[in-house]
Design a protein around this motif. Structure first.
Motif, PDB file in Angstrom:
ATOM      1  N   ARG A  90      34.498  36.146  53.647  1.00 40.11           N
ATOM      2  CA  ARG A  90      34.822  36.434  52.249  1.00 40.11           C
ATOM      3  C   ARG A  90      35.823  35.420  51.711  1.00 40.11           C
ATOM      4  O   ARG A  90      36.868  35.767  51.147  1.00 40.11           O
ATOM      5  N   THR A  91      35.474  34.158  51.894  1.00 42.13           N
ATOM      6  CA  THR A  91      36.338  33.054  51.487  1.00 42.13           C
ATOM      7  C   THR A  91      35.844  32.426  50.194  1.00 42.13           C
ATOM      8  O   THR A  91      34.666  32.056  50.102  1.00 42.13           O
ATOM      9  N   PRO A  92      36.711  32.247  49.194  1.00 41.07           N
ATOM     10  CA  PRO A  92      36.318  31.500  47.993  1.00 41.07           C
ATOM     11  C   PRO A  92      36.075  30.035  48.346  1.00 41.07           C
ATOM     12  O   PRO A  92      36.979  29.349  48.835  1.00 41.07           O
ATOM     13  N   LEU A  93      34.862  29.567  48.132  1.00 40.11           N
ATOM     14  CA  LEU A  93      34.495  28.209  48.518  1.00 40.11           C
ATOM     15  C   LEU A  93      33.454  27.690  47.544  1.00 40.11           C
ATOM     16  O   LEU A  93      32.530  28.419  47.155  1.00 40.11           O
ATOM     17  N   ALA A 144      33.193  32.054  42.756  1.00 39.08           N
ATOM     18  CA  ALA A 144      33.749  31.905  44.099  1.00 39.08           C
ATOM     19  C   ALA A 144      35.047  32.690  44.238  1.00 39.08           C
ATOM     20  O   ALA A 144      35.274  33.382  45.241  1.00 39.08           O
ATOM     21  N   VAL A 145      35.907  32.604  43.223  1.00 39.10           N
ATOM     22  CA  VAL A 145      37.219  33.252  43.281  1.00 39.10           C
ATOM     23  C   VAL A 145      37.110  34.764  43.136  1.00 39.10           C
ATOM     24  O   VAL A 145      37.795  35.517  43.827  1.00 39.10           O
ATOM     25  N   THR A 146      36.256  35.231  42.251  1.00 42.24           N
ATOM     26  CA  THR A 146      36.173  36.675  41.994  1.00 42.24           C
ATOM     27  C   THR A 146      35.236  37.395  42.955  1.00 42.24           C
ATOM     28  O   THR A 146      35.472  38.548  43.305  1.00 42.24           O
ATOM     29  N   ALA A 176      43.960  36.719  37.925  1.00 44.97           N
ATOM     30  CA  ALA A 176      44.408  37.120  39.262  1.00 44.97           C
ATOM     31  C   ALA A 176      44.645  38.629  39.284  1.00 44.97           C
ATOM     32  O   ALA A 176      45.171  39.201  38.325  1.00 44.97           O
ATOM     33  N   PRO A 177      44.246  39.305  40.355  1.00 38.79           N
ATOM     34  CA  PRO A 177      44.419  40.760  40.415  1.00 38.79           C
ATOM     35  C   PRO A 177      45.890  41.146  40.449  1.00 38.79           C
ATOM     36  O   PRO A 177      46.715  40.498  41.087  1.00 38.79           O
ATOM     37  N   ALA A 178      46.221  42.198  39.728  1.00 40.16           N
ATOM     38  CA  ALA A 178      47.585  42.728  39.718  1.00 40.16           C
ATOM     39  C   ALA A 178      47.685  43.876  40.718  1.00 40.16           C
ATOM     40  O   ALA A 178      46.675  44.481  41.084  1.00 40.16           O
ATOM     41  N   PRO A 179      48.895  44.177  41.197  1.00 48.51           N
ATOM     42  CA  PRO A 179      49.057  45.313  42.115  1.00 48.51           C
ATOM     43  C   PRO A 179      48.494  46.591  41.507  1.00 48.51           C
ATOM     44  O   PRO A 179      48.713  46.893  40.328  1.00 48.51           O
TER      45      PRO A 179
END
Length: 541
Positions: A90-93, A144-146, A176-179
């Protein structure tokens, strides 16, 4: 600008500074433009699989997007195993893959590239027209990131020299995901289970390895009087804490196993509770289980739990401390001074060394390597039966300093990962591989490390065999001759490839090699000779 210049510009606009790859006619010019016009770093590998593995290792070591590029046809098919590995991690690539021109259907290298990619678990994104390259590359990066997986951006070769009007993206296409704070009754249920526990254990997984989450889990453990444990992927997160049990599961040491089996409650944060962490579920039987995860799909995926809390590990841990304080719940004392003393006295060196004048016990080699190599390092293992001891005897400062390569159960993936990790982390990088894995995927790429001046030390645990197959033949009282190999002398091979090679036929020769390590100025290979019938492995292997 020309299309290939626009691809390089779009990469730079997205903050891409390093690309791993192997050039061909379909990606040659965009690679050149990335370096020549934008000062990008291009790490040229010897094989396309090595390029994607290096991008994967780079992403694991840095936490950033890994990027690779290959040309079309056989170049892309060479990346299949690497794409599977990265998808399962599960790596963003991002893989920029050239493709044969649509009109050139009889090209020798023509293949339906989307059909190659999709079964690997990676995603596929097509560059639709030369003018849409900015949007198409942004979409591939966002995916890739999401989606947390490799995305292959497919680029037809006939676009390369077309003139286009490049339009950069206005900004990032993702957030970017928040807590995530928990909602509903789940938190109350979890607090009630913990409050009633007499012997709780706090378990941290890969989803709880950020510094804020780590500190919150330590606070919770101290509040309830619980020992700390981790999954393998969060290894060494609590190293140095007095009640650190280490890895929970099939790799647990005897004190950890005894303590976890005595527990009446397991509180897991960011841990999937898979069969390795739970020893096929046996380590959870008869115990109340609270599972906390920011990913809803992870809750209850492998094991039924008494309370499932959807939330960020650190946020939930601190909320539980507050609730326990308000209820005036007393610490249990399960994390006792006696337990801390036993853990302090425990040693990985508690075994009978089986080294001889002509072979090394790899457990003894691990202890010497661990002592000789800097604590601040990046650690990479290839696959092989030797790995079972490596997994718990080598240590890192932080879980992210360990680069995982065995999601697909393949040998030969370690060297590519190590190249990317060494380039990305800037730390001394230690790769431990077997002889079969080195010959399969490491031999050619060792020279890649030499050409790019990487600080890489490769230790080959060389039993002259395919170890897993050798032990199976032995256990069935069959002749293992077809599992053994007369390899070349790896030290001489390393020298010829531009590195520095050492041979360790016994512990004394290993010590000589290790004494030389601080003076290294190029990649080093240490060929550690093992006896294939003296490699210690667990009974279940």
């Amino acid at each position: 600008m020309l299309f290939h210049e626009a691809v390089a510009r779009a990469m730079t606009d997205h903050g891409i500074t390093t690309v791993f790859g192997l050039m061909g006619d379909a990606n040659l010019y965009l690679t050149d433009a990335f370096v020549r016009l934008h000062g990008g770093v291009f790490i040229s590998t010897s094989n396309e699989a090595g390029a994607v593995l290096a991008a994967h290792g780079y992403a694991q070591a840095t936490g950033r997007l890994g990027v690779a590029t290959v040309t079309h046809g056989p170049a892309l098919t060479n990346t299949v195993t690497a794409l599977v590995e990265a998808a399962r991690e599960r790596t963003p690539l991002l893989l920029l893959a050239g493709d044969t021109a649509a009109a050139d259907r009889d090209n020798f290298q023509n293949i339906a590239q989307r059909d190659v990619v999709i079964p690997t678990g990676a995603g596929f994104e097509q560059v639709r027209t030369p003018d849409t390259i900015g949007e198409d590359l942004a979409t591939a990066v966002r995916r890739a990131v999401t989606e947390l997986r490799p995305i292959v951006l497919n680029i037809p070769v006939d676009f390369q020299w077309q003139e286009i009007d490049y339009r950069p993206q206005a900004g990032p296409r993702w957030v970017a995901p928040a807590p995530l704070a928990p909602t509903g009754d789940a938190l109350d249920e979890a607090a009630g289970i913990i409050a009633s526990a007499k012997r709780p254990v706090i378990l941290a997984g890969r989803g709880a390895q950020e510094p804020e989450a780590k500190e919150a889990l330590i606070r919770l453990a101290q509040r309830v009087g619980a020992p700390l444990a981790t999954t393998f992927r969060a290894r060494d997160l609590f190293r140095g804490e007095p009640h650190d049990l280490g890895i929970c599961g099939t790799l647990s040491h005897e004190i950890a196993l005894e303590t976890i089996l005595a527990a009446d409650c397991i509180v897991a944060f960011g841990a999937s509770l898979n069969k390795w962490t739970t020893a096929q579920g046996s380590m959870l039987e008869g115990r109340a289980v609270v599972q906390v995860d920011s990913e809803r799909a992870a809750l209850g995926r492998f094991q039924a739990v008494e309370a499932a809390v959807h939330g960020d590990a650190g946020v939930v841990a601190d909320a539980l401390v507050t609730m326990l304080d308000e209820a005036e719940v007393k610490p249990t004392g399960f994390a006792s001074p006696g337990l801390a003393e036993r853990l302090t006295k425990r040693s990985d060196a508690d075994f009978v060394d089986q080294s001889t004048e002509h072979s090394v016990d790899h457990r003894s080699a691990i202890l010497r390597l661990e002592a000789a190599f800097p604590a601040e390092k990046t650690l990479v293992f290839d696959g092989g039966r030797f790995i079972m001891q490596c997994l718990h005897m080598f240590h890192v400062r932080h879980p992210k300093d360990y680069v995982h390569t065995i999601n697909f159960g393949s040998i030969g993936l370690g060297m590519g990962h190590a190249i990317g990790a060494a380039q990305g982390s800037g730390k001394p990088t230690l790769l431990v591989t077997g002889d079969g894995g080195f010959m399969l995927g490491g031999l050619a790429e060792f020279n890649t490390a030499v050409r790019h001046g990487l600080d890489l030390v490769v230790v080959v645990f060389n039993d002259g065999a395919y170890g897993a197959e050798h032990i199976q033949m032995r256990r069935k009282q069959m002749d293992p001759v077809r599992t053994t190999f007369d390899w070349p002398e790896f030290a001489a091979v390393a020298d010829s490839l531009g590195g520095k090679g050492y041979t360790a036929r016994n512990l004394a020769e290993l010590d000589v090699a290790l004494e030389e390590l601080p003076r290294r100025n190029r990649p080093v290979l240490i060929d550690v000779k093992l006896d294939p019938d003296r490699v210690a492995v667990p009974d279940f292997y």
